[in-house]
Design a protein around this motif. Structure first.
Motif, mmCIF file in Angstrom:
data_model
loop_
_atom_site.group_PDB
_atom_site.id
_atom_site.type_symbol
_atom_site.label_atom_id
_atom_site.label_comp_id
_atom_site.label_asym_id
_atom_site.label_seq_id
_atom_site.Cartn_x
_atom_site.Cartn_y
_atom_site.Cartn_z
ATOM 1 N N SER A 276 -4.145 -4.693 -12.737
ATOM 2 C CA SER A 276 -4.647 -3.812 -11.778
ATOM 3 C C SER A 276 -3.504 -4.762 -10.857
ATOM 4 O O SER A 276 -4.110 -5.971 -11.039
ATOM 5 C CB SER A 276 -5.858 -3.518 -10.766
ATOM 6 N N VAL B 253 2.765 -10.989 0.174
ATOM 7 C CA VAL B 253 2.201 -10.370 -1.450
ATOM 8 C C VAL B 253 3.489 -9.507 -1.880
ATOM 9 O O VAL B 253 4.376 -8.973 -1.494
ATOM 10 C CB VAL B 253 1.058 -9.570 -1.554
ATOM 11 N N PHE C 209 4.454 -7.239 0.706
ATOM 12 C CA PHE C 209 3.960 -6.637 1.710
ATOM 13 C C PHE C 209 3.073 -7.527 2.317
ATOM 14 O O PHE C 209 2.227 -8.593 1.442
ATOM 15 C CB PHE C 209 2.995 -5.687 1.167
ATOM 16 N N GLY D 178 2.131 -4.111 -9.602
ATOM 17 C CA GLY D 178 3.538 -3.702 -8.969
ATOM 18 C C GLY D 178 3.159 -3.194 -10.034
ATOM 19 O O GLY D 178 4.404 -2.051 -9.376
ATOM 20 N N LYS D 179 2.801 -1.987 -11.047
ATOM 21 C CA LYS D 179 3.222 -0.938 -11.351
ATOM 22 C C LYS D 179 2.974 0.146 -10.631
ATOM 23 O O LYS D 179 4.367 0.678 -10.492
ATOM 24 C CB LYS D 179 1.888 -0.771 -12.170
ATOM 25 N N ALA E 286 4.959 -7.423 -4.015
ATOM 26 C CA ALA E 286 4.112 -6.595 -5.062
ATOM 27 C C ALA E 286 5.013 -6.128 -5.980
ATOM 28 O O ALA E 286 4.718 -6.486 -7.105
ATOM 29 C CB ALA E 286 3.973 -5.400 -4.146
#
Ligand SMILES: Nc1ncnc2c1ncn2[C@@H]1O[C@H](COP(=O)(O)OP(=O)(O)O)[C@@H](O)[C@H]1O
Ligand SMILES: [Mg+2]
Length: 284
Positions: free
Chosen positions: A60, A38, A35, A63-64, A40
C-alpha cells in the motif's frame, strides 16, 4: 535503472523503426507524478504485450493506483509518456480524447459498488455503456452475450447492484468494461475485497476472457498469489519506483531485490515469523 531490473523471460520483441515495440499494446515511459513532497510515481516504465498480462505488485502506498489512473487517463502525469496500441501518446484533452482512451483502456476497481449506480439495473448499465461507445448496437442480444461472458444470466440482468453479491457485482463491472471492447483492462485490486473462493472464480473467469478475446491485462495487486495466477510478467514497485521486473515465474522463484524477497516472505505460511519480517522491513 536498478541492477535488479531484468528482461522479461520472453524472446526479444520485434521493434519497429521508430523504436516502438510493435508487439506492445501499452508502453509507459518515464512516468512521474508527485503530490506535494510525495513522489507517488517516480520514473516508472514498462511494456504490456498485446494480449499479455502484466502484474504490478507492491505494498500500500507504493504508487500502483496512481500509475493505473495515469494509464487510463484519470490522473495527469508530471512527466513521461503513455502510449496505447501504438498511438501517438502526448497530451490529449477533452471529451473526445477521453472517449478515445476509454475505448482502448478500461478499468475495474476494487469496489464495484462505488462505480455502479445504485438505481440502475445491470441490463441498463450495459445498455448505457453500449449506447455511449457504439450507438445503435445496444440491442438485447449483445447485452445477453456480455452477461454470458461473465457468467451472469437473465435473473441478474434485471437486478440492482444491492441485490447482487460482491462477486456478482464485480462480474457486472467486468462486463461493463468488456462492452467497450477495449484492448487493455486495468484491474486495480479487483479481487482484493472478495472471499477467497469467489476470488478464485473471478480469476478463472479473467483467464478465460483473456484467452477468448486477446485482451491484455494490467493487473494491480498487493497479493503475490494473485500475481502468480494471472500474470506473465510482473513489476515490483516501492516508494513510486520499479525495483524489479521480469517474468512472473522468474521473479517469484528467484527474487533479486531485497524488497521483493520481503514481499514473498510476508506471505503467511507454516513456520512464518511476523517478528522476523518486521525486523527485515526496518532494515531495508
Ligand atoms: N490525490 C492524492 N493526493 C495526495 N496524495 C496522494 C494522492 N493519491 C495518492 N497519493 C499518495 O501517493 C502515494 C501512492 O499512492 P497510491 O498510488 O494510491 O499507492 P498504492 O495504490 O500502491 O497503494 C501514497 O503516498 C499516497 O498517499
Ligand atoms: Mg491502490
Amino acid at each position: 535503472m536498478p541492477d535488479t531490473l531484468r528482461e522479461a523471460g520472453d524472446a526479444p520483441r520485434p521493434d519497429t523503426p521508430g523504436g516502438r515495440d510493435s508487439a506492445a499494446v501499452l508502453e509507459v515511459d518515464g512516468l512521474c507524478r508527485a503530490f506535494g513532497e510525495v513522489k507517488a510515481v517516480d520514473d516508472v516504465s514498462f511494456t504490456l504485450a498485446r494480449g499479455g498480462s502484466l502484474g504490478i505488485v507492491g505494498e500500500s502506498g507504493s504508487g500502483k493506483t496512481t500509475t493505473a489512473r495515469i494509464v487510463v487517463g484519470l490522473e495527469r502525469a508530471d512527466a513521461g509518456r503513455v502510449r496505447v496500441g501504438g498511438g501517438s501518446g502526448g497530451p490529449q484533452r477533452g471529451r473526445a480524447a477521453r472517449l478515445a482512451r476509454a475505448r482502448e483502456v478500461q478499468m475495474v476497481f476494487q469496489d464495484p459498488f462505488l462505480s455502479l449506480d445504485p438505481r440502475t439495473t445491470v441490463e441498463a448499465v450495459l445498455r448505457e455503456t453500449l449506447r455511449l461507445h457504439f450507438p445503435g448496437r445496444d440491442h438485447p442480444a449483445r447485452i445477453a452475450e456480455l452477461l454470458d461472458q461473465v457468467g451472469l444470466g437473465a435473473r441478474e440482468a434485471s437486478a440492482l447492484p444491492r441485490q447482487l453479491s460482491g462477486g456478482q457485482r464485480q462480474r457486472v463491472a467486468i462486463a461493463r468494461a468488456l462492452a467497450v471492447e477495449p484492448r487493455i483492462l486495468v484491474l486495480d485490486e479487483a479481487v482484493a475485497a472478495l472471499d477467497v473462493s469467489v476470488q478464485a472464480q473471478i480469476l478463472n473467469l479473467l483467464a478465460d476472457i483473456r484467452k477468448q478475446t486477446g485482451i491484455a491485462y494490467l493487473f494491480i495487486t498487493h497479493d503475490l498469489g494473485v500475481v502468480r495466477c494471472v500474470t506473465d510478467d510482473v513489476i515490483v514497485m516501492r516508494h513510486g519506483r520499479v525495483v524489479e521486473a521480469g517474468s512472473t515465474a522468474g521473479v517469484l522463484a528467484d527474487p533479486r531485490h531485497p524488497y521483493t524477497r520481503l514481499l514473498l516472505d510476508s506471505v503467511p505460511r507454516p513456520g512464518w515469523d511476523p517478528k522476523h519480517i518486521a525486523a527485515a522491513r526496518r532494515a531495508l
